[in-house]
Structures are given as structure tokens and as C-alpha cells.
Design a protein around this motif. Structure first.
Motif, PDB file in Angstrom:
ATOM      1  N   THR A 199      -9.989  -2.432  14.411  1.00  0.00           N
ATOM      2  CA  THR A 199      -9.907  -3.796  13.870  1.00  0.00           C
ATOM      3  C   THR A 199     -11.304  -4.380  13.727  1.00  0.00           C
ATOM      4  O   THR A 199     -11.638  -4.977  12.698  1.00  0.00           O
ATOM      5  N   ALA A 200     -12.135  -4.193  14.743  1.00  0.00           N
ATOM      6  CA  ALA A 200     -13.505  -4.712  14.700  1.00  0.00           C
ATOM      7  C   ALA A 200     -14.302  -4.068  13.561  1.00  0.00           C
ATOM      8  O   ALA A 200     -15.027  -4.762  12.833  1.00  0.00           O
ATOM      9  N   THR A 256     -13.441  -9.490  13.229  1.00  0.00           N
ATOM     10  CA  THR A 256     -14.251  -8.626  14.081  1.00  0.00           C
ATOM     11  C   THR A 256     -14.076  -8.982  15.558  1.00  0.00           C
ATOM     12  O   THR A 256     -13.989  -8.111  16.410  1.00  0.00           O
ATOM     13  N   SER A 291     -11.485 -10.714  16.878  1.00  0.00           N
ATOM     14  CA  SER A 291     -10.087 -10.959  17.252  1.00  0.00           C
ATOM     15  C   SER A 291      -9.437  -9.665  17.720  1.00  0.00           C
ATOM     16  O   SER A 291      -8.353  -9.305  17.281  1.00  0.00           O
ATOM     17  N   ARG A 292     -10.053  -8.989  18.600  1.00  0.00           N
ATOM     18  CA  ARG A 292      -9.723  -7.619  18.979  1.00  0.00           C
ATOM     19  C   ARG A 292      -8.254  -7.363  19.288  1.00  0.00           C
ATOM     20  O   ARG A 292      -7.763  -6.281  19.043  1.00  0.00           O
ATOM     21  N   ASP A 293      -7.501  -8.312  19.804  1.00  0.00           N
ATOM     22  CA  ASP A 293      -6.107  -8.053  20.155  1.00  0.00           C
ATOM     23  C   ASP A 293      -5.108  -8.706  19.204  1.00  0.00           C
ATOM     24  O   ASP A 293      -3.908  -8.617  19.422  1.00  0.00           O
ATOM     25  N   PRO A 317      -8.106  -1.886  18.753  1.00  0.00           N
ATOM     26  CA  PRO A 317      -9.095  -2.968  18.735  1.00  0.00           C
ATOM     27  C   PRO A 317     -10.436  -2.579  18.122  1.00  0.00           C
ATOM     28  O   PRO A 317     -11.019  -3.350  17.353  1.00  0.00           O
ATOM     29  N   ASP A 318     -10.947  -1.379  18.426  1.00  0.00           N
ATOM     30  CA  ASP A 318     -12.224  -0.958  17.844  1.00  0.00           C
ATOM     31  C   ASP A 318     -12.116  -0.794  16.332  1.00  0.00           C
ATOM     32  O   ASP A 318     -13.057  -1.102  15.595  1.00  0.00           O
TER      33      ASP A 318
END
Length: 163
Positions: free
Chosen positions: A125-126, A111, A113-115, A122-123
Motif C-alpha cells: 500500500t505504501a 502512503t 495509511s498503512r492499515d 501495508p508495505d
């Protein structure tokens, strides 16, 4: 009862297939849809299949099971490994190898580790990390609670102290 477990497993596999197909159509691939598919397979279909066919269950326990679960769970979520698993065969392999023993901690790490996952937004991934963290963590916690309650019931039936 076996038939009900198989129907549930089939429904989870169908749902995972729909999530997976939807996510692959997006560029970059949707991590949250992948995570939804993964949770349906690993925390839905896999346990139902074990209930339907209890002889399939491996007889591994204790520290070896703990280490194996965690190595596999964290290993398949390394960004380089994850990128190679974004295929139907990879998804199947991933669900066979891991039951998300450490999904709450790993989901939290993903959550934030956005990049780290360059192949997805990134959103997204979160959101995938939150699904793993909350939904996956709840299922694992419910399984642990159920097992704990069974242990208490067994001890109580034998009039053993529960401390």
C-alpha cells in the motif's frame, strides 16, 4: 501525428494490462501494481487519446472542473469503493473518471495509511501511494507547468504584463 498518439496509448494500455494481471495474481492483490496500471491509464493512455481525438475533450473549466476532479479522485480511492474497482471494468471506469488532479496529496495520504486497505499488504500500500504521490504528482505538475508556460508565451506575444 494521430497515429503516434494512438500507438503510445495502446502501449500504455498494454502495460497497464500486464501490471493489472500481475497484481491480481497475488494474494492479497498488489496495490502498487494496481497503482502502476492506474497511472499508465490515467496519465499515459487518457491524455494521448485526447491528443489523438481532441473533439472528445469536454468543455468544462474553472471551479466546476476542480470540484469534479477532486470528488472523483478522492471518491474512487475510498477503501470501500477501491475494493469494488479492483476488476478490469472497474479499472476502465476509474481511468475514465479521474485524471489525478489531486494525486500528490492523496498519494501521500495513502502512503501513510498503512492499515486502511485491508485487501493488500501495508508495505505494498505504501509503495502504491508513493507511486501515486511522486510519479502522478510529477506528471500533473509537468502539465500545469506546460500550461503556465503557454500562458506566459501568449501574454508575451501580445506585449501584456505577466504579473
Amino acid at each position: 501525428m494521430r497515429q503516434a498518439y494512438l500507438i503510445g496509448a495502446g502501449a500504455a494500455i498494454l502495460g497497464a494490462s500486464i501490471f493489472y494481471a500481475s497484481g491480481m495474481g497475488l494474494r492479497p492483490g498488489s496495490f502498487s501494481l494496481h497503482m502502476g496500471a492506474h497511472l499508465l491509464l490515467s496519465l499515459g493512455a487518457a491524455p494521448l487519446l485526447v491528443l489523438a481525438f481532441p473533439r472528445w475533450r469536454p468543455n468544462v473549466g474553472g471551479p466546476l472542473a476542480f470540484v469534479a476532479f477532486n470528488l472523483v479522485t478522492y471518491g474512487v480511492h475510498l477503501p470501500a469503493v477501491y475494493a469494488r474497482l479492483m476488476t478490469p471494468g472497474g479499472m476502465f471506469l476509474e481511468s475514465l473518471l479521474s485524471q489525478m488532479a489531486a494525486c500528490a496529496l492523496l498519494g501521500a495520504a495513502i502512503t501513510f495509511s498503512r492499515d486502511a486497505y485491508a485487501m493488500t499488504a501495508p508495505d505494498d500500500t505504501a509503495l502504491g501511494g508513493v507511486l501515486m504521490w511522486v510519479v502522478g504528482g510529477f506528471v500533473v505538475m509537468a502539465g500545469a507547468f506546460s500550461h503556465f508556460m503557454q500562458l506566459l508565451g501568449t501574454a508575451e506575444a501580445r506585449n501584456e504584463p505577466t504579473h
